[in-house]
Scaffold this motif. Structure first.
Motif, PDB file in Angstrom:
ATOM      1  N   GLU A  67      35.045  17.598  18.095  1.00 18.25           N
ATOM      2  CA  GLU A  67      34.108  17.360  19.485  1.00 18.25           C
ATOM      3  C   GLU A  67      32.913  16.816  18.839  1.00 18.25           C
ATOM      4  O   GLU A  67      32.565  16.380  17.761  1.00 18.25           O
ATOM      5  CB  GLU A  67      33.961  18.864  19.821  1.00 18.25           C
ATOM      6  N   SER A  68      32.007  16.579  19.816  1.00 20.13           N
ATOM      7  CA  SER A  68      30.763  15.820  19.425  1.00 20.13           C
ATOM      8  C   SER A  68      29.977  16.410  18.403  1.00 20.13           C
ATOM      9  O   SER A  68      29.800  17.714  18.500  1.00 20.13           O
ATOM     10  CB  SER A  68      29.804  15.430  20.761  1.00 20.13           C
ATOM     11  N   LEU A 104      42.472  14.268  22.555  1.00 19.97           N
ATOM     12  CA  LEU A 104      43.589  14.704  21.670  1.00 19.97           C
ATOM     13  C   LEU A 104      44.894  13.769  22.475  1.00 19.97           C
ATOM     14  O   LEU A 104      45.920  13.245  21.648  1.00 19.97           O
ATOM     15  CB  LEU A 104      44.046  16.138  21.832  1.00 19.97           C
ATOM     16  N   LEU A 110      41.860  23.797  20.731  1.00 20.65           N
ATOM     17  CA  LEU A 110      41.619  22.708  21.254  1.00 20.65           C
ATOM     18  C   LEU A 110      42.494  22.090  21.969  1.00 20.65           C
ATOM     19  O   LEU A 110      42.166  21.521  23.008  1.00 20.65           O
ATOM     20  CB  LEU A 110      41.157  21.568  19.948  1.00 20.65           C
ATOM     21  N   ALA A 141      42.624  23.989  25.344  1.00 21.44           N
ATOM     22  CA  ALA A 141      41.488  23.534  26.139  1.00 21.44           C
ATOM     23  C   ALA A 141      41.772  22.275  27.173  1.00 21.44           C
ATOM     24  O   ALA A 141      40.957  22.093  27.937  1.00 21.44           O
ATOM     25  CB  ALA A 141      40.249  23.637  25.586  1.00 21.44           C
ATOM     26  N   VAL A 174      37.777  26.849  23.675  1.00 22.84           N
ATOM     27  CA  VAL A 174      37.304  27.309  22.254  1.00 22.84           C
ATOM     28  C   VAL A 174      36.077  27.991  22.405  1.00 22.84           C
ATOM     29  O   VAL A 174      35.214  27.455  23.331  1.00 22.84           O
ATOM     30  CB  VAL A 174      37.150  25.890  21.259  1.00 22.84           C
ATOM     31  N   SER A 175      35.813  28.978  21.376  1.00 21.84           N
ATOM     32  CA  SER A 175      34.180  29.436  21.560  1.00 21.84           C
ATOM     33  C   SER A 175      33.139  28.490  21.500  1.00 21.84           C
ATOM     34  O   SER A 175      33.300  27.352  20.826  1.00 21.84           O
ATOM     35  CB  SER A 175      34.345  30.480  20.081  1.00 21.84           C
ATOM     36  N   ASN A 176      32.110  28.434  22.166  1.00 21.89           N
ATOM     37  CA  ASN A 176      31.174  27.535  22.286  1.00 21.89           C
ATOM     38  C   ASN A 176      29.836  27.744  21.165  1.00 21.89           C
ATOM     39  O   ASN A 176      28.959  27.131  21.337  1.00 21.89           O
ATOM     40  CB  ASN A 176      30.770  27.024  23.557  1.00 21.89           C
ATOM     41  N   ASP A 183      32.273  18.210  26.097  1.00 26.80           N
ATOM     42  CA  ASP A 183      33.527  18.493  25.180  1.00 26.80           C
ATOM     43  C   ASP A 183      34.407  19.291  25.730  1.00 26.80           C
ATOM     44  O   ASP A 183      34.234  19.970  26.682  1.00 26.80           O
ATOM     45  CB  ASP A 183      33.188  19.147  23.798  1.00 26.80           C
ATOM     46  N   VAL A 184      35.706  19.001  25.400  1.00 33.59           N
ATOM     47  CA  VAL A 184      36.802  19.619  26.187  1.00 33.59           C
ATOM     48  C   VAL A 184      36.853  21.024  26.066  1.00 33.59           C
ATOM     49  O   VAL A 184      37.195  21.853  27.219  1.00 33.59           O
ATOM     50  CB  VAL A 184      38.162  19.094  25.498  1.00 33.59           C
ATOM     51  N   SER A 185      36.324  21.888  25.092  1.00 36.99           N
ATOM     52  CA  SER A 185      36.448  23.062  24.942  1.00 36.99           C
ATOM     53  C   SER A 185      35.154  23.640  26.095  1.00 36.99           C
ATOM     54  O   SER A 185      35.539  24.877  26.727  1.00 36.99           O
ATOM     55  CB  SER A 185      35.992  23.550  23.674  1.00 36.99           C
ATOM     56  N   ALA A 229      36.204  23.310  29.721  1.00 37.51           N
ATOM     57  CA  ALA A 229      37.085  24.347  29.872  1.00 37.51           C
ATOM     58  C   ALA A 229      36.343  25.423  30.467  1.00 37.51           C
ATOM     59  O   ALA A 229      36.517  26.041  31.278  1.00 37.51           O
ATOM     60  CB  ALA A 229      38.066  24.786  28.776  1.00 37.51           C
ATOM     61  N   GLN A 230      35.214  25.937  29.628  1.00 33.77           N
ATOM     62  CA  GLN A 230      34.558  27.131  30.087  1.00 33.77           C
ATOM     63  C   GLN A 230      33.746  26.811  31.367  1.00 33.77           C
ATOM     64  O   GLN A 230      33.805  27.770  32.481  1.00 33.77           O
ATOM     65  CB  GLN A 230      33.226  27.395  28.940  1.00 33.77           C
ATOM     66  N   LEU A 269      49.686  14.399  26.001  1.00 36.54           N
ATOM     67  CA  LEU A 269      49.596  15.119  24.525  1.00 36.54           C
ATOM     68  C   LEU A 269      50.605  15.415  23.848  1.00 36.54           C
ATOM     69  O   LEU A 269      50.607  15.445  22.705  1.00 36.54           O
ATOM     70  CB  LEU A 269      49.126  16.347  25.086  1.00 36.54           C
TER      71      LEU A 269
END
Ligand SMILES: Nc1ncnc2c1ncn2[C@@H]1O[C@H](COP(=O)(O)OP(=O)(O)O)[C@@H](O)[C@H]1O
Ligand SMILES: Nc1ncnc2c1ncn2[C@@H]1O[C@H](COP(=O)(O)OP(=O)(O)O)[C@@H](O)[C@H]1O
Ligand SMILES: [Mg+2]
Ligand SMILES: [Mg+2]
Lengths: 315, 284
Positions: free
Chosen positions: A44-45, A224, A263, A266, A279-281, B192-194, B197-198, B267
């Motif tokens: 991620e960034s 991904l 990842l 998500a 994923v936990s942020n 970001d993908v995570s 998603a949130q 994917l």
């Protein structure tokens, strides 16, 4: 290190000093790039992907500093050397940046001059790296633009970057990167700013180049699915560290590290999921404590204590 | 019985084509949105997909009358009955603006960087509900809670937050007036993908709690597939295909939709990307 490794990073750390304090943007990273294959760095960034690539080309500038590590490069038919040991301003370093390695970026517009024609810029790249006449450089530039899929190359060489679409500009960047016949091409999010149909075309071009001219690609992305399509080997980065390495099928079909698993979960899939599993942020390193990479079955590595690695992967 | 919150018919937006020079003058028109018709059911999510420049942003901005459409109608079911947004004066639009809100990719691009979170989220209340000023603070705190932010964020500046938190602040600002229609323009595209998603999960929760209808503009087809029941596919200003998302993804009818779908990377490394050839398709 086996013979078919073109680049081997060992224990690379890059530190940034800011008002807030010292920050290890790249923390003890090791990576092997196999010759003529595509190695992807995914994360991620802010995970340290670009800084790793810049370090490979010795492009880290203050307030950044490479604090430790080795980057052993073994070009075809040449002795290995440590990129980090090359003297500043040395011929070897010049040859590394202008010959051995080349790089393309997310936003080609920032790397192209808006006030010069495309043709002039590609010819300029050729003239600085090869001893050819202007007429020969023109022919070479034309052939190279044609090679990366730009139709009517001799006409389009008269045009300026703003007259090119985003996808066409990225093709120009690839052409300019290839003129010095690099052995390693670093692609830093080259399709992130492009429409999905154009992304597919650029990925196809890079794949085809890799297969026909035997170049080794380092492909950096946060996506991904792009990794699934382009990579042979994959390295997952998070907060400056490598959490898992393996083949593209191992990482995507059978991830071991919980971060990689999350990842993947998500990503909104083609099937309608009820709920995404983010994923936990929290940017809290204690979420994924800093274990070191250990080798597991199938020539892969994962940064977990042995007790947390399922038995079937133990060596 | 269908309960459409919005019905758009024969809707077009044009921009003047100017000739550059000492005295610039109009030399023609560019049709950015071309005769678009669709409807949105209350409580549902409608996705709008298409490549950049296809007219998605122009369409939704013109529906909200941030720019004026050239022709067509956009009938909105307001709290007080059906109104054609295209026929209203700017003044008559003001009370309706509370009921229709927009969430952007960069929620603070157009805001004064000296505004604190409390000011950003309460500004719509100050404009539209000045009479309730005593309750503003409590309403803001409550809204921040709903989007998953602590009350201690109130007095901080938005640039001190991560991308996901900034988007939560943007959502709080958009929802503080209790709108019925919310238009998200690439609202999760930069995340970001995570974090994405949130935020998507949050939008789903809020939709149920607040009975929201979403128009969800995105260039990421997977996000629309995940999030929406219905979708429009735009190409060069026109809607080339519309219908249930599931149908569009499994049996696309228009060549452009087929091209888009064929370009989505899987994917699964064993499902190889094989995009259709643009030149063999009839795209217009
Ligand atoms: N010029 C800089 N000054 C300070 N910190 C930097 C600089 N460049 C990068 N960093 C830090 O390095 C970390 C990794 O950055 P980068 O490699 O660009 O991430 P990405 O994985 O998104 O490419 C970031 O968290 C950032 O804080
Ligand atoms: N203010 C404007 N003046 C002239 N042309 C515009 C303006 N805004 C958008 N356009 C043009 O309208 C088309 C559609 O743009 P936009 O709605 O932003 O597309 P999307 O959101 O699908 O990427 C583009 O060709 C764009 O250049
Ligand atoms: Mg980067
Ligand atoms: Mg847009």
């Amino acid at each position: 290190m086996s013979i078919d490794t073109i680049l081997s990073i060992r224990g690379l750390s890059v530190m940034f000093k800011t008002e807030i304090g010292e920050h290890l943007a790249v923390n003890n990273v090791s990576l092997d790039m196999k010759r003529s294959q595509t190695t992807a760095i995914v994360g991620e960034s802010g995970s340290g992907k670009s800084v790793t690539a810049y370090a490979m080309m010795r492009l880290i500038q203050a307030p950044g500093k490479i604090t430790s590590g080795q980057i052993i490069c073994t070009p075809a038919q040449q002795e290995s050397f440590d990129v980090l040991q090359l003297a500043d301003n040395s011929d070897a370093l010049y040859h590394l940046r202008g010959g051995l390695m080349a790089m393309i970026f997310q936003e080609p517009m920032t790397a192209l001059s808006p006030v010069h024609t495309i043709g002039n810029q590609v010819m300029e790249a050729i003239l600085t790296h090869q001893s050819v006449t202007k007429a020969e450089a023109f022919e070479l530039a034309c052939a190279m633009l044609d090679r990366v899929g730009i139709a009517d190359a001799s006409q389009r060489m008269q045009q300026y970057p703003f007259e090119f679409s985003g996808g066409m500009r990225q093709r120009v960047m690839i052409a300019m990167a290839l003129v010095c016949k690099p052995q390693i091409l670093i692609c830093d999010e080259p399709t992130t700013a492009l429409d999905v149909t154009i992304q597919a075309e650029i990925l196809a071009l890079l794949k085809e180049l890799k297969e026909t001219i035997q170049i080794s690609l380092l492909f950096i992305t946060h996506d991904l699915a792009v990794v699934a399509q382009i990579a042979d080997q994959v390295m997952v980065m998070n907060q400056g560290r490598v959490l898992e390495t393996g083949s593209v099928r191992q990482i995507l079909n059978d991830p071991i590290h919980p971060y990689t698993q999350n990842l993947i979960a998500a990503v909104p899939g083609m099937k309608q999921q009820d709920r995404l599993r983010p994923v936990s942020n929290k940017p809290d390193p204690t979420d994924y404590p800093s274990y070191s990479l250990i080798p597991v079955k199938g020539d892969r590595q994962v940064a977990l204590p042995v007790s947390l690695i399922p038995e079937e992967y133990h060596l | 019985m269908t309960d459409n919150i919005l019905e758009v018919n024969n809707f077009s937006v044009k921009f003047p084509l100017m000739k550059r020079g000492l005295l610039s003058r109009q030399v023609g028109e560019f049709t950015a949105v071309n005769n678009v018709s669709f409807s949105v059911q209350r409580g549902s999510s409608l996705g709008i997909v298409g490549e950049s420049g296809s007219g998605k942003t122009t369409l939704v901005r013109a529906i909200l009358r941030a720019i004026d459409p050239a022709s067509g109608s956009a009938v909105f079911q307001s709290h007080t009955g059906a109104v054609d947004l295209c026929q209203l004066s700017n003044k008559a639009l003001i009370p309706l603006r509370m009921q229709m809100q927009m969430i952007f990719q960069d929620p603070f691009a157009s805001l004064n960087p000296r505004m604190k979170v409390a000011d950003i989220v309460s500004e719509p209340l100050v404009i539209h509900r000045p009479e309730q000023h005593r309750e503003h603070r409590q309403m803001v705190i409550h809204m921040l809670e709903r989007v998953g932010l602590e009350a201690d964020t109130l007095h901080r500046f938005p640039h001190a937050f991560s991308g996901g938190q900034r988007q939560r602040i943007g959502i709080a600002r958009a929802l503080i007036l209790n709108p019925s229609l919310v238009i998200c323009d690439e609202a999760v595209s930069a995340l970001d993908v995570s974090v994405q998603a949130q935020v998507l999960n949050l939008l789903v929760d809020l939709q149920q709690e607040m009975n929201l209808t979403y128009i969800f503009v995105a260039h990421d087809l997977n996000v629309v597939h995940h999030f929406c029941e219905q979708a429009l596919v735009m190409y060069h200003g026109s809607v080339v295909e519309s219908g249930p998302v599931e149908q569009i993804f499994t049996s696309p009818r228009h060549d452009y939709t087929r091209l888009l779908l064929s370009a989505i990377p899987s994917l699964d490394p064993d499902i190889k990307l094989s995009p259709l050839d643009r030149n063999s398709l009839s795209l217009e």
